[in-house]
Design an enzyme around this catalytic site. Structure first.
Site, PDB file in Angstrom:
ATOM      1  N   ILE A   1      -7.272 101.512  41.177  1.00  0.00           N
ATOM      2  CA  ILE A   1      -5.793 101.295  42.202  1.00  0.00           C
ATOM      3  C   ILE A   1      -5.108 102.383  42.618  1.00  0.00           C
ATOM      4  O   ILE A   1      -4.348 102.250  43.365  1.00  0.00           O
ATOM      5  CB  ILE A   1      -4.871 100.207  41.383  1.00  0.00           C
TER       6      ILE A   1
ATOM      7  N   HIS B   1      -2.188  96.434  31.565  1.00  0.00           N
ATOM      8  CA  HIS B   1      -1.074  96.295  31.022  1.00  0.00           C
ATOM      9  C   HIS B   1      -0.958  96.179  29.310  1.00  0.00           C
ATOM     10  O   HIS B   1      -0.024  96.705  28.602  1.00  0.00           O
ATOM     11  CB  HIS B   1       0.008  95.216  31.251  1.00  0.00           C
TER      12      HIS B   1
HETATM   13  N1  GLN Z   1      -1.483 102.801  43.625  1.00  0.00           N
HETATM   14  C1  GLN Z   1      -0.424 102.618  42.510  1.00  0.00           C
HETATM   15  C2  GLN Z   1      -1.052 102.972  41.204  1.00  0.00           C
HETATM   16  O1  GLN Z   1      -2.083 103.123  40.894  1.00  0.00           O
HETATM   17  C3  GLN Z   1      -0.097 101.028  42.514  1.00  0.00           C
HETATM   18  C4  GLN Z   1       0.746 100.880  41.415  1.00  0.00           C
HETATM   19  C5  GLN Z   1       1.112  99.143  41.529  1.00  0.00           C
HETATM   20  O2  GLN Z   1       0.589  98.324  42.212  1.00  0.00           O
HETATM   21  N2  GLN Z   1       2.291  98.921  40.933  1.00  0.00           N
HETATM   22  O3  GLN Z   1      -0.493 103.327  40.467  1.00  0.00           O
HETATM   23 ZN    ZN Z   2      -0.603  97.121  40.746  1.00  0.00          ZN
END
Ligand code: GLN
Ligand code: ZN
Length: 758
Positions: A430, A692
């Site tokens: 992500i 998490h």
């Molecule tokens: N690009 C961000 C990360 O990887 C996205 C974080 C998020 O969605 N809270 O930290």
């Molecule tokens: Zn996220």
């Protein structure tokens, strides 16, 4: 039993401590550096310090100070107190909140339309609601011993159950268990009464929201049932019912019939604008009114004269409080020594808001200095050049009105983007990789001036290189640079954009021990220079695979900032949209073919009331589309969202018109994919493991989730990625988890090929 309700109070106060003492204690305890007794004594000292401060700030009457404290979350602690969840010890509480190597944690979700996350209780059929009042009694006792008469705080029964979900395999919906829960509340209240407590606060914000689980009429009816019995109990403290985060509807009439001894209503400017006539309606209530006039969610100094004139429309003797808990704002402006002086005087954080409440309750004669200061803040802010930028205003005024659309449409873009050469079920992450101790230390040293720009950049580049190397070794398909240069995904951009100020110590609790430091939008927004290009370009130079450019979208930047109250949010959103569009263009020119625009907060800003949602979603979607509007068709635009109950916003997520959408799905075990109906055509990456939690998911478990996802999404549209960014994790667990993810993808891919018709 005659202590009257205090004239000035607050709905709640930040819990992490002015210097994040609770965060430190929690993390030390979890890491095994301190034992339970040391942890408890640190938390105890913090509570007493907080009470003493609040008293000094003017909450000196008995019961003016709410004991709305919690180690992790107030919903979780209320659920434990009334026995909606099983667990007695500190470790039980943390096990529920954080999971263990063996067990997944409870789900977490946004608390109303804020950036605070509460723990969602999962109520099992066999759970007996046996009252455990000890936690609250202990709070009362320790405060008394230090000379404070505090007001115990519980989330009320209707809200607690409305925000809970049935445990797996449970037959009964939480709200169906209202009578049992109420029995437990009655028992807890009786115990408080026995201890001589005269006021208790029961927070019922569910009554102001449009929830999925129940209609307004059903919630009002639940309120009648629950409080009819609670108020009929003989052995109880006086009940202070609070309704923060918006305006009551049918609940208002029910409250008027029930007549709890005192009622808090949210009378913030935002709520009154949404609900014209609310002030006049609450003025008719036949109970002691506690007016939530001081806005607890923004950081602007209150216009005391304006609030005072509202207070004067309410019955004589009305008490004053905040619209919502102050847990959503930082502790104090006083420690912010590097804000421009004019700007600093416009702000009011938790401590300053307490003083505003006190000044408002006392009146303009008694608090002349506070009123004069407020007048000055209101005037200088309205007149400041910092607030208004002509060039920005002209640029956004020239934009087409209504909805904008990227061309060509998705189906055609998908064809063009085949040239990216990505495999089936592509793997990616992500964006962020673990923020190492070294990186944090380098950032701190850079900020302190002991590490020069060149050396800092060098350290960050080394980190980018090692993140790229790791991803290549793991065999991921689409790489990221890892975001080591970002302290925070919003703050980073805010520091580079005009129109924002950032604080040094403005920490706000996000969940558990996690805090963020939201920037503040003070004026019109623009981008003086490229913000992310050098990092993306450098990372791309190190690999033959595609590196995703990484931007935070307009809605999320606004959602995680404190916003202006002098223009509609849509104005700031358009300004951000065009500033970020310039960044997209610069990334493309630097050779970046895939660009992710994160919008994890899209759901979070969704208005609590149905009738306000369309308007919000229109400007939110528009601002995202402005960012991607001029992107080349060959540029694959990704977006990422977190924690969403997608049911309500699925159409808006589809309307973002991203080419690939990654969402959090592991904690809810792919449940939300059931909402991904025909309307959603783009490619999708449902998170297949929960970042998490520190536990490393097994290959089999990930493979099973991928297969579960394949039941809802065809392989040609499915991506494989973790739930969210990895910045909060350590490298060892990240590496193992991602390795398992890649292996699981290979396994599923292999079985797809076997099963595919020849
Ligand atoms: N690009 C961000 C990360 O990887 C996205 C974080 C998020 O969605 N809270 O930290
Ligand atoms: Zn996220």
């Amino acid at each position: 039993m005659t202590t009257p309700f205090p004239k000035a109070t607050i709905e709640g106060y930040p819990r992490v401590g002015a210097n994040r003492e609770l965060k430190r204690a929690l993390e030390s305890y979890w890491a095994g550096r301190i034992d339970a007794a040391t942890f408890e004594s640190a938390a105890h000292a913090l509570r007493l310090e907080t009470y003493a401060r609040l008293k000094e700030l003017g909450l000196s009457e008995d019961y003016a100070i709410p004991a709305d404290v919690a180690y992790y979350d107030q919903v979780l602690e209320t659920a434990l107190t009334i026995g909606a969840l099983g667990g007695e010890s500190l470790d039980d509480e943390f096990r529920l909140a954080r999971g263990t190597a063996q067990a997944a944690p409870l789900e977490m979700t946004k608390w109303f339309d804020t950036n605070y996350h509460y723990i969602v209780p999962e109520i099992a059929d066999e759970q007996g609601f046996s009252p455990r009042p000890q936690r609250v009694i202990k709070l009362v006792d320790e405060a008394r011993a230090a000379g404070h008469t505090v007001r115990p705080y519980l989330v009320g029964p209707v809200t607690l159950l409305a925000l809970s979900k049935p445990a797996e395999a449970a037959q009964r919906q939480p709200l169906e268990r209202l009578d049992e829960a109420v029995d437990s509340y009655i028992a807890v209240l009786a115990e408080l009464h026995a201890q001589g407590v005269e006021w208790v606060q029961l927070a019922e914000p569910a009554l102001v929201a449009d929830l999925i689980v129940a209609s307004d009429a059903e919630l009002a009816e639940a309120l009648r049932r629950a409080y009819g019995r609670i108020l009929a109990a003989e052995q109880r403290p006086q009940v202070y019912l609070t309704t923060p985060y918006g305006a009551l509807r049918q609940g208002l009439d029910v409250i008027d019939e029930l007549r709890p001894e005192a009622v808090q209503v949210d009378l913030s400017v935002g709520t009154l604008n949404q609900e014209p006539g609310y002030l006049e309606r609450v003025a008719e209530l036949h109970t002691h009114l506690v007016a939530g006039l001081v806005d607890g969610r923004n950081v602007w100094a209150a216009n005391l004269r304006d609030l005072r004139s509202k207070l004067e429309k309410l019955p004589a003797g009305t008490s004053v409080t905040t619209s919502v808990s102050l847990q959503h704002v930082p502790h104090t402006v006083e420690v912010e020594t590097s804000l421009p002086v004019d700007v600093a005087s416009w702000f009011s954080f938790a401590n300053e808001k307490v003083q505003e409440v006190v000044a408002l309750a006392a009146g303009p004669l008694e608090s002349a200095a506070a009123y004069a200061k407020a007048d000055r803040a209101v005037r200088t802010r309205a007149e400041s050049a910092r607030t208004h930028d002509r060039a920005v205003q002209e640029r956004t005024a020239a934009l087409p009105g209504g909805q904008v659309a990227r061309t060509p449409e998705f189906a055609q873009r998908k064809e063009i983007q085949k040239d990216l050469g990505l495999p089936l079920l592509p793997t990616t992450t992500i964006g962020s990789f673990p923020q190492t101790k070294e990186i944090r230390a380098a950032r701190a040293a850079h900020r302190a001036g002991t590490l020069d720009d060149a050396a800092y950049t060098q350290a960050l580049r080394a980190e980018v290189a090692s993140v790229i190397d790791l991803q290549e070794r793991l065999g991921l398909d689409v790489l990221v640079h890892g975001e080591p240069e970002r302290n925070d995904m919003v703050q980073y951009f805010a520091e580079l954009l005009e129109g924002f100020v950032t604080t040094e110590n403005g920490w706000v609790q996000s969940y558990g021990s996690r805090c963020t430091r939201p920037p503040i939008v003070v004026g019109d927004i623009s981008r003086p220079a490229a913000m992310t290009v050098e990092w993306a370009e450098y990372a791309q130079s190190l690999s033959s695979k595609q590196v995703k450019g990484m931007l935070t979208g307009p809605v999320t930047i606004l959602a995680w900032s404190f916003v202006r109250d002098d223009v509609p949010q849509s104005v700031s959103a358009d300004q951000l949209g065009v500033a970020l569009a310039d960044e997209v263009r610069d990334l493309e020119e630097a050779g970046i073919d895939i660009i992710q625009i994160d919008e994890p907060a899209l759901r979070e800003l969704l208005p609590l009331r149905e009738e306000d949602r369309k308007d919000y979603l229109d400007w939110a979607v528009r601002s995202f589309r402005l960012v991607a509007l001029e992107a080349k068709p060959s540029t694959q635009i990704h977006t990422h969202l977190c924690y969403s109950e997608f049911g309500q916003i699925i159409e808006a997520v589809a309307a973002l018109d991203a080419d690939v959408t990654s969402i959090e799905a592991a904690r809810s075990r792919m449940e939300l994919l059931e909402d991904i109906d025909e309307k959603f055509h783009s490619e999708i990456g449902p998170g297949i493991y929960d970042i998490h939690s520190p536990r490393i998911p097994e290959v089999a478990e990930i493979a099973e989730l991928i297969r579960a996802a394949l039941k809802h999404v065809p392989a040609e549209r499915l991506w494989v990625n973790p739930d969210c960014g990895l910045k909060t994790r350590g490298y060892a667990e990240t590496e193992s988890s991602l390795r398992n993810m890649v292996i699981a993808r290979e396994e599923v891919l292999a079985s797809l090929k076997v099963n595919a018709p020849a």
